[in-house]
Motif scaffolding. Sequence first.
Motif, mmCIF file in Angstrom:
data_model
loop_
_atom_site.group_PDB
_atom_site.id
_atom_site.type_symbol
_atom_site.label_atom_id
_atom_site.label_comp_id
_atom_site.label_asym_id
_atom_site.label_seq_id
_atom_site.Cartn_x
_atom_site.Cartn_y
_atom_site.Cartn_z
ATOM 1 N N PHE A 25 31.271 40.536 74.664
ATOM 2 C CA PHE A 25 31.988 40.318 75.924
ATOM 3 C C PHE A 25 31.779 38.891 76.415
ATOM 4 C CE2 PHE A 25 31.471 40.105 80.561
ATOM 5 C CZ PHE A 25 32.767 40.391 80.966
ATOM 6 N N MET A 26 30.547 38.401 76.340
ATOM 7 C CA MET A 26 30.228 37.083 76.860
ATOM 8 C C MET A 26 30.953 35.986 76.069
ATOM 9 S SD MET A 26 26.502 35.721 77.993
ATOM 10 C CE MET A 26 25.836 35.439 76.366
ATOM 11 N N ALA A 27 31.015 36.157 74.732
ATOM 12 C CA ALA A 27 31.702 35.171 73.895
ATOM 13 C C ALA A 27 33.192 35.145 74.202
ATOM 14 C CB ALA A 27 31.482 35.493 72.422
ATOM 15 N N THR A 28 33.792 36.340 74.404
ATOM 16 C CA THR A 28 35.214 36.424 74.719
ATOM 17 C C THR A 28 35.495 35.871 76.106
ATOM 18 O OG1 THR A 28 35.255 38.477 73.435
ATOM 19 C CG2 THR A 28 37.197 37.974 74.734
ATOM 20 N N ILE A 88 20.208 33.298 71.292
ATOM 21 C CA ILE A 88 19.461 32.235 71.956
ATOM 22 C C ILE A 88 20.131 30.876 71.740
ATOM 23 C CG2 ILE A 88 17.848 31.696 70.057
ATOM 24 C CD1 ILE A 88 16.985 31.986 73.825
ATOM 25 N N LEU A 89 20.742 30.674 70.557
ATOM 26 C CA LEU A 89 21.431 29.411 70.290
ATOM 27 C C LEU A 89 22.680 29.283 71.158
ATOM 28 C CD1 LEU A 89 21.368 26.871 68.534
ATOM 29 C CD2 LEU A 89 22.720 28.078 66.819
ATOM 30 N N PHE A 90 23.422 30.373 71.297
ATOM 31 C CA PHE A 90 24.611 30.377 72.149
ATOM 32 C C PHE A 90 24.234 30.093 73.603
ATOM 33 C CE2 PHE A 90 27.581 32.525 74.994
ATOM 34 C CZ PHE A 90 28.815 32.127 74.512
ATOM 35 N N GLY A 116 26.183 29.539 67.302
ATOM 36 C CA GLY A 116 25.473 30.680 67.871
ATOM 37 C C GLY A 116 26.345 31.916 67.934
ATOM 38 N N ALA A 117 27.597 31.740 68.389
ATOM 39 C CA ALA A 117 28.528 32.868 68.457
ATOM 40 C C ALA A 117 28.802 33.438 67.072
ATOM 41 C CB ALA A 117 29.834 32.423 69.111
ATOM 42 N N SER A 118 28.930 32.563 66.085
ATOM 43 C CA SER A 118 29.187 32.999 64.708
ATOM 44 C C SER A 118 28.053 33.859 64.175
ATOM 45 C CB SER A 118 29.370 31.770 63.808
ATOM 46 O OG SER A 118 29.574 32.147 62.470
ATOM 47 N N ALA A 119 26.807 33.501 64.524
ATOM 48 C CA ALA A 119 25.641 34.231 64.013
ATOM 49 C C ALA A 119 25.630 35.679 64.475
ATOM 50 C CB ALA A 119 24.357 33.521 64.448
ATOM 51 N N TYR A 120 25.963 35.920 65.751
ATOM 52 C CA TYR A 120 25.935 37.325 66.180
ATOM 53 C C TYR A 120 27.253 38.043 65.922
ATOM 54 C CZ TYR A 120 27.837 35.702 70.746
ATOM 55 O OH TYR A 120 28.584 35.142 71.741
ATOM 56 N N MET A 121 28.371 37.305 65.897
ATOM 57 C CA MET A 121 29.646 37.940 65.573
ATOM 58 C C MET A 121 29.677 38.413 64.123
ATOM 59 S SD MET A 121 32.361 35.481 67.581
ATOM 60 C CE MET A 121 33.764 36.124 66.678
ATOM 61 N N ALA A 122 28.975 37.708 63.244
ATOM 62 C CA ALA A 122 28.949 38.074 61.828
ATOM 63 C C ALA A 122 28.219 39.378 61.587
ATOM 64 C CB ALA A 122 28.290 36.956 61.013
ATOM 65 N N ASN A 123 27.388 39.788 62.529
ATOM 66 C CA ASN A 123 26.533 40.954 62.301
ATOM 67 C C ASN A 123 26.764 42.110 63.265
ATOM 68 O OD1 ASN A 123 24.411 40.120 60.104
ATOM 69 N ND2 ASN A 123 24.630 38.326 61.420
ATOM 70 N N VAL A 145 35.856 46.908 70.722
ATOM 71 C CA VAL A 145 37.209 46.391 70.985
ATOM 72 C C VAL A 145 37.450 46.285 72.493
ATOM 73 C CG1 VAL A 145 39.685 46.862 70.738
ATOM 74 C CG2 VAL A 145 38.149 47.282 68.814
ATOM 75 N N THR A 146 36.948 47.268 73.238
ATOM 76 C CA THR A 146 37.092 47.264 74.691
ATOM 77 C C THR A 146 36.401 46.050 75.305
ATOM 78 O OG1 THR A 146 37.220 49.672 74.801
ATOM 79 C CG2 THR A 146 36.551 48.541 76.809
ATOM 80 N N ALA A 147 35.215 45.710 74.778
ATOM 81 C CA ALA A 147 34.474 44.548 75.296
ATOM 82 C C ALA A 147 35.292 43.279 75.134
ATOM 83 C CB ALA A 147 33.131 44.417 74.570
ATOM 84 N N VAL A 148 35.960 43.148 73.989
ATOM 85 C CA VAL A 148 36.813 41.982 73.741
ATOM 86 C C VAL A 148 37.987 41.971 74.718
ATOM 87 C CG1 VAL A 148 38.343 40.867 72.059
ATOM 88 C CG2 VAL A 148 36.169 41.844 71.302
ATOM 89 N N ALA A 149 38.596 43.148 74.905
ATOM 90 C CA ALA A 149 39.762 43.256 75.787
ATOM 91 C C ALA A 149 39.395 42.907 77.228
ATOM 92 C CB ALA A 149 40.339 44.663 75.712
ATOM 93 N N ILE A 150 38.255 43.432 77.700
ATOM 94 C CA ILE A 150 37.837 43.170 79.083
ATOM 95 C C ILE A 150 37.491 41.695 79.270
ATOM 96 C CG2 ILE A 150 36.081 43.670 80.835
ATOM 97 C CD1 ILE A 150 35.940 46.506 79.753
ATOM 98 N N GLY A 151 36.840 41.103 78.259
ATOM 99 C CA GLY A 151 36.525 39.677 78.317
ATOM 100 C C GLY A 151 37.775 38.835 78.455
ATOM 101 N N ASN A 152 38.807 39.178 77.673
ATOM 102 C CA ASN A 152 40.087 38.465 77.769
ATOM 103 C C ASN A 152 40.766 38.703 79.115
ATOM 104 O OD1 ASN A 152 40.302 37.116 75.268
ATOM 105 N ND2 ASN A 152 40.813 39.021 74.231
ATOM 106 N N MET A 153 40.564 39.896 79.672
ATOM 107 C CA MET A 153 41.253 40.276 80.899
ATOM 108 C C MET A 153 40.652 39.586 82.123
ATOM 109 S SD MET A 153 42.002 44.125 82.313
ATOM 110 C CE MET A 153 40.248 44.556 82.371
ATOM 111 N N VAL A 154 39.325 39.576 82.225
ATOM 112 C CA VAL A 154 38.688 39.053 83.442
ATOM 113 C C VAL A 154 38.397 37.560 83.356
ATOM 114 C CG1 VAL A 154 37.651 41.297 83.895
ATOM 115 C CG2 VAL A 154 36.296 39.563 82.719
ATOM 116 N N GLY A 155 38.434 37.001 82.139
ATOM 117 C CA GLY A 155 38.114 35.589 81.964
ATOM 118 C C GLY A 155 38.927 34.652 82.837
ATOM 119 N N PRO A 156 40.275 34.740 82.804
ATOM 120 C CA PRO A 156 41.077 33.825 83.620
ATOM 121 C C PRO A 156 40.791 33.925 85.113
ATOM 122 C CG PRO A 156 42.436 34.870 81.938
ATOM 123 C CD PRO A 156 41.105 35.550 81.895
#
Length: 478
Positions: A25-28, A88-90, A116-123, A145-156
């Motif tokens: 969610f945080m990355a999105t 921690i890197l992110f 940093g995002a790549s390291a945790y997204m890969a796993n 999938v919901t976490a990604v959707a909510i991140g995209n929704m509330v981000g703007p």
Amino acid sequence: MNGKSYETDNKSNQIVLIVVIAMTFMATLDSSIVNVALPVLSQQLSVPISSIEWVAASYSMIICSTILFFGRLGDIIGKSCIFRIGTILFTLASLLCGLSTSFAMLIACRFLQGIGASAYMANNHGMITELFPRESRGKALGILVTAVAIGNMVGPSVGGMILSVFHWNYIFYINVPFGMIVFLLGIKFLPKGRKKQEKLDIAGSILQFMTTLLFFGSLILSQQISIFHPYITAGITASIILGIIFVYVEKKKNEPLLDVKIFKSIKFSANLGCALTSFICIASSSILIPFYLQNALGLSPFCAGFFMMLPPLILAVCSPVFGGISDKRNPEKVIFVGLLILSLGFFLMSQLTETSSVIFFAVFVSTMAAGQAIFQPANNALIMSTCPKSKLGIVGSVNSLVRNLGQTVGITLSTTLLYSFMSNKAGYKVTDYIAGRDDVFIYGMRHVYLILVAICLIGACLTGGRLLLKAVGRQNLE
């Protein structure tokens, strides 16, 4: 005693899921907030819009270039370990992004943040697949999938509120406290994992890094100039050549970065292909919708943003539900239904005109989002279930790479096709929306959506064909 042990394990798994989806969610959220802030960054850093795009592009490029490396590293030394390092890197890179005082420093820190995002997204996919049994895996992946959707929704909206009150630096500072909390929870609850006596494929990692960086860099630059520019053509050609060398080298390795044998599974390759086509189609649509709402229908940015919240809202609500259904039903049937509904949604979108009611748009875009919500969790679960546990890290990273690849190709493909069709309609070369000629844009949009229908139906036909072959096979056995 066994009952208590099961309850403890189940509770622990739920906490791990919370940790994983929190970082996702945080990355999105970070990505969508940054996109909203690009005009402000351009003004305050005194950088033209054509250059400020690299604030977003550098992040996605480095993720795609390193995600296979971190997936394989997770298989070797433990997914939880790499996930914690990525967290921690992110978080540290987010702090450095906020402290940046120049454009060059910000881009360098965005690269670090992407690593940093790549390291945790890969796993993340691999960790969920490893912890959750088959009967609840689809639902868990649906929540992701919901976490990604909510991140995209509330981000703007969150980004808009931050920028209206604080300096742009605070869009990065918001990640720091969340990242620290997730890191501490990860230390306590993430499973330790086991190290393996395997070697990391350094040559393959370098080749994949160069291949992906060249390919994505060329695609992103093509949006600013032309995909047919000599430098862009040379970059894409070089990336293809390096990609062929990469596959050849990987076939010869005993412990490769990417075990190409996983693609021998027809089910795995077919579902990965379906995922790629769906991401290409969704990304293609997402770039068309803002132009249609604001230019063709004349809606304000606020109203357009309101209607653009519909797809992620439907994904957030429906993905866990349909993920749970795919756990109990044949996931291939769920995938087939999802692709058909997605195709229907694209076809309906192709029928919109400059005089269409926003109610029709809402219904059509909701149909499209429902198809995605049905398809995506079931397809993710099927992809992850077709590989051995020893390969979960690399397969999860391949899945994430395919998503990013589809999104980048989709944006480039849709804009290229759109302007090509618009040029045919207008009778001269078009590279932007023509004021007062909404019909030209509608003509281009309609044809792009019809192409998306065809692409989506190909995926549906492949899935339907597999289901038919299985049904015929069962009848023969009976």
